[in-house]
Design an enzyme around this catalytic site. Structure first.
Site, PDB file in Angstrom:
ATOM      1  N   VAL A 319      -4.469 -34.746 -25.663  1.00 11.46           N
ATOM      2  CA  VAL A 319      -3.415 -33.808 -24.861  1.00 11.46           C
ATOM      3  C   VAL A 319      -2.476 -34.237 -23.993  1.00 11.46           C
ATOM      4  CG1 VAL A 319      -4.991 -31.888 -25.134  1.00 11.46           C
ATOM      5  CG2 VAL A 319      -5.260 -33.210 -23.133  1.00 11.46           C
ATOM      6  N   GLU A 320      -1.321 -33.768 -23.634  1.00 14.31           N
ATOM      7  CA  GLU A 320      -0.231 -34.276 -23.018  1.00 14.31           C
ATOM      8  C   GLU A 320      -0.484 -34.843 -21.644  1.00 14.31           C
ATOM      9  OE1 GLU A 320       2.756 -30.970 -22.649  1.00 14.31           O
ATOM     10  OE2 GLU A 320       1.439 -30.787 -24.251  1.00 14.31           O
ATOM     11  N   HIS A 321      -1.524 -33.960 -20.975  1.00 16.84           N
ATOM     12  CA  HIS A 321      -1.651 -34.509 -19.679  1.00 16.84           C
ATOM     13  C   HIS A 321      -2.785 -35.570 -19.468  1.00 16.84           C
ATOM     14  CE1 HIS A 321       0.571 -30.910 -19.053  1.00 16.84           C
ATOM     15  NE2 HIS A 321      -0.212 -30.177 -20.019  1.00 16.84           N
TER      16      HIS A 321
END
Length: 498
Positions: A319-321
């Site tokens: 996930v992008e985080h």
């Protein structure tokens, strides 16, 4: 480094400052300091005229997080990748009304710009954003008429089109960490994401600005091992101790989210709904060994489907985080993952994406047009922004977009024989032209990406001529249940398979 109250920390932020801050929803949210900033402004009218530069919306609902910075006069400009989500929409309402100048940038680009600001560089050159709405040849980064010229300009480098984004001049950074020691060294060992705390602090310090941090506890000098210091104390001006502020605003400390505990990922069986069927269809696009990004919303359900089938360990979800591996969590802590293999900083995770390390990306779409362009960033009176969507799709070789065929009252019935449309929705999702181009089908085709659009009743492939209907769910008649509910007629495969 001084230990101060939240009100004393808020008093360190000067009028006219360009302010950045950590946070993603309930994670790394410096809520006590943001609350104090609002309180100070309402009482004393300061700080005034701020420019906000934040890559991710922080807060847990209306009146929290960035909503604290919405009183008129407090902020004059907002530069962000996302706006009204989780009901946090006070700034977004003022932007839509033209009361604030606002620019929208891709999330990964924003983290890179913070790094450039820390390094004293004027900006970055990248292909991320070409042919999407941030490209000045499409529209530009301005969100409204008050914003002025686009913050992205087209350049040609070695014969290739690029976008030049200018770095911000950061004057203040507000951070959230787990603990600080007596010298101000910050640790984020108990946090599910790392984000870009060090980069934010360095960007502020590059202009001799102020750095303040909220922590859950103050610990003795030298009790944070050197390898676990996320931000050295020499960069931190003040620390606010907020013991009531845990790992997340919405749940207690969970060692599985930090990777401290590697728990077996075995969710129970999922109910057979249209959403579950769509997630299962998306899972069929994957193969063992793939590195797969999962976006917000319906895409995150794919991880639960794969885990329920007992094959989660054969894929590496991202996930992008920052978390890589494990199973991404749901809405309340989106950005975290249960039992991640590692947790990358935001700068590193977007370098991972931009350099083409993904095998596939599964994302949602709110609108799709005949050319395969997708919109997730602005529709109707909503302005959620693109987040990391533009970055994620910029180099992924396989892009799977999930989108309901219609919305607004749609009711689909699932039984053993297939799917039946019980009630059709009022809103068409496949439109003549998307309201905002968050994803360019043409650009993806040009670089050879394979793009597929999965809906709750059929599948489309992107071809050089546009969308082609290739399959339908059992029980679905294309002429009755699909084509009449689109603003354009796609090409039909020679055999539309079930």
């Amino acid at each position: 480094m001084r230990v101060v109250t939240a009100d004393e920390a808020a008093a360190l932020i000067p009028d006219g400052a360009t302010l950045t801050f950590s946070g993603n929803g309930s994670l790394l949210d410096p809520e006590s300091i943001l609350t104090a900033l609002e309180r100070r402004f309402l009482e004393d009218g300061r700080p005034r005229g701020l420019t906000l530069f934040y890559p991710v919306v922080t807060g847990t609902g209306p009146g929290t997080g960035v909503d604290h910075l919405a009183p008129p006069g407090m902020v004059q400009t907002v530069i962000a990748s996302c706006f009204d989500i989780w009901g946090i929409d006070r700034l977004a309402r003022r932007i839509r009304g033209g009361e604030l100048a606002s620019h929208c940038l891709p999330m990964g680009v924003m983290f890179q710009l913070l790094h450039a600001a820390a390094d004293g560089q004027p900006g970055i050159l990248t292909q991320v954003g070409l042919e999407t709405f941030v490209d000045p040849e499409v529209r530009g980064t301005a969100q409204n008429g008050a914003a002025g010229p686009s913050l992205a300009q087209r350049q040609t480098v070695d014969g290739r089109p690029m976008l030049l984004y200018r770095a911000p001049a950061i004057d203040a950074a507000i951070l959230r960490a787990s603990v600080a020691d007596e010298d101000g060294n910050l640790s984020i060992d108990r946090e599910p994401i790392r984000q870009a705390l060090l980069t934010m602090a360095l960007a502020a310090r590059a202009r001799r600005g102020v750095v303040v941090a909220e922590v859950q506890a103050l610990v003795r000098r030298h009790s944070v091992p050197a390898a676990r210091v996320a931000v050295p104390g020499c960069l931190v001006d003040a620390v606010v101790v907020a013991p009531e502020r845990g790992q997340s605003s919405v749940r207690d400390y969970d060692p599985a989210l930090t990777g401290e505990w590697a728990l077996p990922i075995r969710p129970g069986p999922l109910p057979l709904t249209a959403d579950t069927l769509l997630a299962r269809r998306a899972a069929l696009e994957l193969a063992p060994g793939m590195v797969v990004n999962l976006g917000f919303g319906l895409a995150a359900l794919v991880a639960r489907v794969v885990a329920a089938e007992g094959v989660a360990d054969r894929l590496l979800f991202s996930v992008e985080h920052g978390p890589l591996g494990g199973m991404p969590t749901g809405t309340e802590t989106f950005g975290a993952a249960v039992s991640p293999t590692c947790i990358l900083s935001s700068s590193d995770v977007f370098a991972f994406y931009h350099s083409g390390q993904l095998d596939a990306a599964i994302l949602s779409a709110a609108e799709v047009d005949a050319a395969g362009n997708a919109n997730v960033s602005r529709f109707g009176d909503k302005m959620p922004g693109p987040g990391g969507y533009i970055d994620i799709t910029s180099a992924s070789p396989r892009i799977i977009l999930l989108c309901a065929l219609t919305a607004g009252g749609t009711h689909l019935e699932v039984d053993g024989g297939g799917l039946r449309v019980g009630r059709e929705g009022r809103v068409r999702r496949f439109v003549g032209e998307v309201a905002e181009r968050t994803f360019s089908g043409t650009a993806a085709m040009r670089r050879g990406a394979r793009v597929r659009y999965l809906t709750d009743r059929c599948t489309f492939d992107l071809t050089p001529e546009g969308l082609m209907l290739t399959e339908v769910a059992p029980g679905v008649d294309p002429e009755r249940d699909v084509l009449p509910h689109m603003d354009f007629r796609p090409a039909l495969a020679p055999r539309v398979r079930p």
